[in-house]
Write an enzyme that holds these catalytic residues in place. Structure first.
Site, PDB file in Angstrom:
ATOM      1  N   TRP A  10       6.033   0.221   3.090  1.00  0.00           N
ATOM      2  CA  TRP A  10       4.770   0.398   2.086  1.00  0.00           C
ATOM      3  C   TRP A  10       5.238   0.465   0.626  1.00  0.00           C
ATOM      4  CZ3 TRP A  10       1.273   4.659   5.139  1.00  0.00           C
ATOM      5  CH2 TRP A  10       1.086   4.125   6.202  1.00  0.00           C
ATOM      6  N   LYS A  11       6.358   0.578   0.429  1.00  0.00           N
ATOM      7  CA  LYS A  11       6.773   0.836  -1.048  1.00  0.00           C
ATOM      8  C   LYS A  11       5.991   1.831  -1.795  1.00  0.00           C
ATOM      9  CE  LYS A  11       8.145  -4.030  -1.003  1.00  0.00           C
ATOM     10  NZ  LYS A  11       8.469  -5.421  -1.856  1.00  0.00           N
ATOM     11  N   HIS A  94      17.374  -1.368  -0.887  1.00  0.00           N
ATOM     12  CA  HIS A  94      16.312  -2.570  -1.268  1.00  0.00           C
ATOM     13  C   HIS A  94      16.317  -2.886  -2.586  1.00  0.00           C
ATOM     14  CE1 HIS A  94      12.438  -4.220  -1.872  1.00  0.00           C
ATOM     15  NE2 HIS A  94      12.505  -4.335  -0.544  1.00  0.00           N
ATOM     16  N   GLU A 164      17.182 -10.071   3.016  1.00  0.00           N
ATOM     17  CA  GLU A 164      15.803 -10.473   2.388  1.00  0.00           C
ATOM     18  C   GLU A 164      16.420 -11.203   1.204  1.00  0.00           C
ATOM     19  OE1 GLU A 164      12.358  -7.351   2.810  1.00  0.00           O
ATOM     20  OE2 GLU A 164      14.021  -6.683   1.297  1.00  0.00           O
ATOM     21  N   GLY A 235       4.209  -6.284   1.568  1.00  0.00           N
ATOM     22  CA  GLY A 235       2.821  -6.610   1.190  1.00  0.00           C
ATOM     23  C   GLY A 235       1.778  -6.479   2.608  1.00  0.00           C
TER      24      GLY A 235
HETATM   25  P1  PGA Z   1       7.189  -8.512   1.023  1.00  0.00           P
HETATM   26  O1  PGA Z   1       8.228  -7.580   0.797  1.00  0.00           O
HETATM   27  O2  PGA Z   1       6.809  -8.632   2.550  1.00  0.00           O
HETATM   28  O3  PGA Z   1       6.016  -8.257   0.187  1.00  0.00           O
HETATM   29  O4  PGA Z   1       7.577  -9.883   0.515  1.00  0.00           O
HETATM   30  C1  PGA Z   1       9.242  -7.163   1.631  1.00  0.00           C
HETATM   31  C2  PGA Z   1      10.216  -6.124   1.157  1.00  0.00           C
HETATM   32  O5  PGA Z   1      10.436  -6.277  -0.049  1.00  0.00           O
HETATM   33  O6  PGA Z   1      10.800  -5.440   2.170  1.00  0.00           O
END
Ligand code: PGA
Length: 254
Positions: A10-11, A94, A164, A235
């Site tokens: 969720w950041k 991250h 990622e 997102g």
């Molecule tokens: P995103 O983010 O799905 O919005 O691209 C992935 C993440 O940063 O873990």
């Protein structure tokens, strides 16, 4: 083969406690009846406890972790405290933490070791900032090696590697998801790197997931063609319908 693992990152969202609980409830409701997939929700620290109370089908994860158990580390949250609130997973390293906070390989290594040694599964994020062509840049292997320095083979079972590519994260300017082909290339590269460090069994069995603009429309291709074992979703994890759809597709793609 592991069950697919779908992690909601969720950041720094949502803004309020009420919204966080509501989002978790909606996701949980949507997951009823879906089998054969593991789901982890990683909310911001202040919401961990309440979100954790709502979770039944999914597990709780944090977005960071600190290596010491207790002491004079202002602003940090230890593995012990995270376990206390029921977090079983911790996202580590991250790219946004590297970019905005200056987190480096040495810190990431300490966090990975502390998590593994104390029974929290690290979701270790690795990935290049830029890529020219199809080859996976050597920096990805370096990040992996540095993060695993001093990690004993017996602890690898708990490890999750999240590949990622930074340029594919949905909030990056000009972001686009990686292709399943390239994700597969990354998967092979990561397995080879682990094999070199820990031997073939470890290389073949380490859990590897993909992150970067994952949506319901592309998850199947990352699992099927990319051979990824799950996804780290940013997102799209804030939209309960879309997130549940991702989980459902992953469950039917085992
Ligand atoms: P995103 O983010 O799905 O919005 O691209 C992935 C993440 O940063 O873990």
């Amino acid at each position: 083969m592991h069950k697919p693992l779908i992690i909601a990152n969720w950041k720094m969202n949502p803004a309020t406690f009420a919204e966080a609980v509501l989002l978790a409830r909606k996701i949980e409701r949507g997951l009823a009846g879906i089998r054969g997939v593991e789901v982890v929700i990683a909310p911001p620290f202040p919401f961990l406890m309440e979100v954790g109370r709502v979770l039944k089908k999914s597990k709780l994860g944090s977005q960071d972790i600190f290596w010491a158990d207790i002491g004079p580390y202002t602003g940090e949250v230890s593995w012990r405290q995270l376990k206390e609130v029921g977090a079983e997973y911790a996202i580590i390293g991250h790219s946004e933490r590297k970019l905005h906070i200056g987190e480096n390989d040495e810190m990431i290594n300490k966090k990975v070791r502390a998590a593994l040694e104390h029974g929290v599964s690290p979701v270790l994020c690795i990935g290049e900032r830029e890529r020219a062509g199809n080859d996976i840049p050597g920096t990805v292997g370096e990040q992996l090696k540095n993060a695993l320095r001093g990690v004993k083979k017996s602890f690898l079972k708990g490890l999750i590697v999240a590949y990622e590519p930074v340029w594919a994260i949905s909030t990056m300017p000009g972001a686009r998801p990686d292709t399943p082909d390239n994700a597969f290339r990354a998967l092979v590269y990561i397995r080879k790197t682990i094999t070199r460090l820990y031997g073939r069994t470890a290389g073949e069995t380490v859990r590897i997931i993909y992150g970067g603009s994952v949506k319901a429309g592309n998850i199947a291709s990352f699992l099927r063609e990319g051979k990824m074992e799950g996804a780290l979703v940013g997102g799209a994890s804030l939209d309960p319908k879309e997130f549940v759809k991702i989980v459902r597709i992953a469950a039917s793609n085992r």
